[in-house]
Design a protein around this motif. Structure first.
Motif, PDB file in Angstrom:
ATOM      1  N   THR A   1       0.168 -56.637  -9.878  1.00 51.37           N
ATOM      2  CA  THR A   1      -0.019 -57.610 -10.953  1.00 51.37           C
ATOM      3  C   THR A   1       0.130 -59.015 -10.363  1.00 51.37           C
ATOM      4  O   THR A   1       0.550 -59.187  -9.228  1.00 51.37           O
ATOM      5  CB  THR A   1       1.019 -57.421 -12.067  1.00 51.37           C
ATOM      6  OG1 THR A   1       2.332 -57.615 -11.518  1.00 51.37           O
ATOM      7  CG2 THR A   1       0.936 -56.022 -12.661  1.00 51.37           C
TER       8      THR A   1
ATOM      9  N   PRO B   1       1.447 -64.530 -14.897  1.00 50.67           N
ATOM     10  CA  PRO B   1       0.553 -64.898 -16.010  1.00 50.67           C
ATOM     11  C   PRO B   1      -0.160 -66.204 -15.701  1.00 50.67           C
ATOM     12  O   PRO B   1       0.410 -67.097 -15.065  1.00 50.67           O
ATOM     13  CB  PRO B   1       1.507 -65.050 -17.201  1.00 50.67           C
ATOM     14  CG  PRO B   1       2.702 -64.228 -16.835  1.00 50.67           C
ATOM     15  CD  PRO B   1       2.835 -64.333 -15.347  1.00 50.67           C
TER      16      PRO B   1
ATOM     17  N   ASP C   1      -8.537 -59.064 -20.864  1.00 52.69           N
ATOM     18  CA  ASP C   1      -7.586 -59.469 -19.835  1.00 52.69           C
ATOM     19  C   ASP C   1      -7.055 -60.855 -20.125  1.00 52.69           C
ATOM     20  O   ASP C   1      -7.766 -61.722 -20.665  1.00 52.69           O
ATOM     21  CB  ASP C   1      -8.266 -59.435 -18.466  1.00 52.69           C
ATOM     22  CG  ASP C   1      -7.317 -59.806 -17.350  1.00 52.69           C
ATOM     23  OD1 ASP C   1      -6.423 -59.002 -17.055  1.00 52.69           O
ATOM     24  OD2 ASP C   1      -7.460 -60.924 -16.796  1.00 52.69           O
ATOM     25  N   GLN C   2      -5.797 -61.107 -19.758  1.00 48.35           N
ATOM     26  CA  GLN C   2      -5.136 -62.368 -20.092  1.00 48.35           C
ATOM     27  C   GLN C   2      -5.842 -63.586 -19.488  1.00 48.35           C
ATOM     28  O   GLN C   2      -5.838 -64.674 -20.087  1.00 48.35           O
ATOM     29  CB  GLN C   2      -3.673 -62.323 -19.627  1.00 48.35           C
ATOM     30  CG  GLN C   2      -3.493 -62.024 -18.160  1.00 48.35           C
ATOM     31  CD  GLN C   2      -2.061 -61.664 -17.804  1.00 48.35           C
ATOM     32  OE1 GLN C   2      -1.195 -61.536 -18.673  1.00 48.35           O
ATOM     33  NE2 GLN C   2      -1.789 -61.526 -16.512  1.00 48.35           N
TER      34      GLN C   2
ATOM     35  N   ASP D   1      -2.845 -57.267 -19.117  1.00 51.45           N
ATOM     36  CA  ASP D   1      -3.249 -57.345 -17.714  1.00 51.45           C
ATOM     37  C   ASP D   1      -4.136 -56.141 -17.420  1.00 51.45           C
ATOM     38  O   ASP D   1      -3.648 -55.022 -17.289  1.00 51.45           O
ATOM     39  CB  ASP D   1      -2.011 -57.342 -16.816  1.00 51.45           C
ATOM     40  CG  ASP D   1      -2.359 -57.314 -15.332  1.00 51.45           C
ATOM     41  OD1 ASP D   1      -3.540 -57.547 -14.984  1.00 51.45           O
ATOM     42  OD2 ASP D   1      -1.459 -57.040 -14.516  1.00 51.45           O
TER      43      ASP D   1
END
Length: 568
Positions: A238, A241, A350-351, A386
């Motif tokens: 990941t 953010p 997706d963010q 995500d």
């Protein structure tokens, strides 16, 4: 060992289908020979390297408190049905029937067998914890065996299994195995990274880590932070953010506008048509989750969907791209024109795509795209998360300061916290201190030993051949008299050979009647770390010392050669 007695047929050229350098040199150096696709015989040199690796593994497993066992390779299908994996495992599971028409499988792994054994033999918390391991051949019907030992259909594996009464005990066993793996790979000289990973078909309820040997031919991508110790398999990795994760919608922002885009449907074609870069687009893909209705997944145009993240979010084992007919039915448009607006199915976005204030997306209409799409305004019902693969330069999710770098790796080990996945399913229970039944808490820990051998060869070679680390080399030293017809050379070589053998050191003496060039060529291919050349200075009690890794030559005395070879 006398080289004239050793079965070590070297090859001048590697077979044309040997792509990886490790595969080429293991073949050319006389370590392995192929019997069938993905199936290899280990010649004496290859078996000796495996023995060295096994020795290190056994020492570290014993130090970690594990006990060695040996389980059957032939496994009843009933056990796999109990765990629910018989059908789910797929075509890699080699299945067959015996003469009584009973179904069996050749073991690709042994979770079912070990759980069955402990279910029958352990029934009280007083007998736990236990950690058991074995070194055994495994079988997987790989669709595409490649790179020699790196992806085979028959391979040697160390697999260990721990059993505890609670999660605290599992955490302790997991840490002990993790440390043991660090010791094993360190002693083998491997350049590796331990990375967070997805459990795959083995499954589990807790953490899992893969141990990746770094290599340009690795089939896995690993995301590594340049600022901290964060490392994860691409499937699991990941990023922090995105900045501006709460976008501000300008009140006068343009509304979506339809644009005629005849026969323009790939990102490359769209970039050229709109004179835009990939990050200005929304890419919408239709997926069919296992056992559920179709969904749409939206990512930025320069990113790729991470299907494992999508599956994990949905709580299913896997998702598959929808076929053309399904896409056209859902979007009412040909493939290539899907977009997130107006869909009748759930939308996961997706963010990074969610915070875009203006983007270009498919219109769910043939030959049409929309510009000025703002996801927060135009797709407010979407689920944000995500859902993409990380890329080079992403911000580390742990330290929020370093950048991620993608490296290629070969998976050589994997540790899992299985929890109660198998024990609960298969009824492996114990009575706790209160007399209540509870499933055992399990962990499993695997190392592909034959793959590890090949991964080390991939990291340790030059253009001439292999360069084994001393800890796993088939022999510690290679003694090469230039001419076996020279009595002084052979006298000194024999004396050195006998002294080292009596000191308990495994050495290889090249007593073949070959030209010096041929001997050196074979020695380079075989890759024994220390080489002693007995030549014209033999009558002075001197020999030539060469370390395979540097190829630098040095004239030293016989006694000094012995001191350098005999480990302290």
């Amino acid at each position: 060992m006398l080289q004239s007695r050793l079965l070590s047929p070297t090859l001048r050229e590697a077979p044309s289908d040997a792509e990886a350098r490790s595969h080429q040199f293991l073949l050319r150096g006389g370590y392995i020979r192929q019997l069938a696709a993905g199936i290899y015989s280990y010649l004496p040199l290859g078996r000796r390297v495996l023995h060295q690796i096994e020795r290190i593994v056994r020492e570290e497993m014993d130090r970690a408190g594990a006990m060695e066992i040996l389980l059957p390779a032939m496994q009843p299908a009933e056990l796999w049905r109990e765990s629910g994996r018989y059908e789910r495992y797929g075509t890699e599971l080699i299945r067959f029937k015996d003469r009584n028409d009973r179904e069996f499988a050749l073991g690709p792994t042994h979770e079912e067998v070990i759980t069955s054994l402990l279910r029958d033999e352990v029934n009280s918390y007083r007998k736990l914890p236990l950690t058991l391991y074995q070194i055994q051949t495994k079988f997987r019907d790989e669709r595409r065996p490649r790179f020699g030992l790196l992806r085979g259909r028959e391979f040697l594996m160390k697999d260990a299994y721990s059993f505890d009464t609670d999660w605290t005990g599992l955490d302790q066993r997991y840490r002990a195995m993790f440390t043991a793996y660090e010791e094993i790979f360190g002693r083998c000289g491997l350049d590796y990274r331990a990375v967070e990973a997805d459990p795959g078909t083995i499954g589990g309820e807790g953490g899992t880590h893969e141990f990746m040997a770094l290599s340009d031919i690795g089939e896995d991508l690993v995301a590594v932070c340049g600022n901290c110790d964060y490392a994860a398999n691409l499937e699991k990795a990941t990023s922090a953010p995105p900045s501006g994760s709460q976008p501000n919608q300008a009140p006068d922002a343009a509304l979506p506008e339809a644009v005629n885009t005849p026969d323009v449907h790939t990102i490359e074609q769209l970039c050229e048509f709109f004179h835009a870069s990939p990050e200005q687009f929304l890419k919408t893909l239709i997926y069919v989750p296992e056992g559920k209705e179709p969904i749409a997944v939206v990512v930025r145009g320069d990113y790729e969907v991470n299907e494992l993240k999508v599956a994990a979010w949905l709580g299913v084992d896997s998702v598959q791209l929808a076929d053309r007919e399904t896409v056209e039915k859902i979007t009412v448009a040909p493939v290539g024109y899907a977009g997130p607006l107006g869909l009748s199915i759930p939308v996961l976005i997706d963010q990074d795509a969610w915070i875009m204030t203006t983007a270009i997306a498919g219109a769910n209409t043939a030959n049409t795209h929309l510009r000025s799409v703002c996801p927060t305004r135009d797709v407010p019902e979407a689920t944000v998360g995500d859902f993409r693969n990380v890329v080079n330069g992403d911000t580390c999710p742990r330290c929020h300061g370093g950048q991620l770098k993608l490296l290629r790796g070969i998976e050589v080990g994997h540790v899992f916290k299985l929890g109660m996945k198998y024990s609960q399913q298969m009824g492996a229970v114990i009575l706790d201190s209160q007399g209540r039944q509870q499933p055992m808490i399990m962990g499993c820990y695997g190392i592909g030993l034959s793959r590890l051998m090949s991964a080390i060869a991939e990291q340790y070679h030059d253009e001439h051949g292999l360069i084994w680390p001393a800890t796993i080399a088939p022999y510690r030293a290679h003694l090469i008299p230039i001419s076996i017809k020279d009595p002084q050379q052979m006298k000194l070589a024999t004396l050195l050979y006998e002294d080292l053998t009596q000191a308990g050191v495994d050495v290889l003496l090249d007593d073949r009647e070959e030209r010096a060039g041929s001997k050196f060529h074979d020695a380079d291919l075989i890759g024994i770390p220390y080489r002693v050349i007995i030549g014209k200075t033999a009558d002075q009690g001197q020999v030539e010392w060469l370390e395979r890794g540097t190829m630098k030559r040095e004239l030293i005395s016989l006694n000094e050669a012995i001191q350098r070879i005999v480990p302290v």
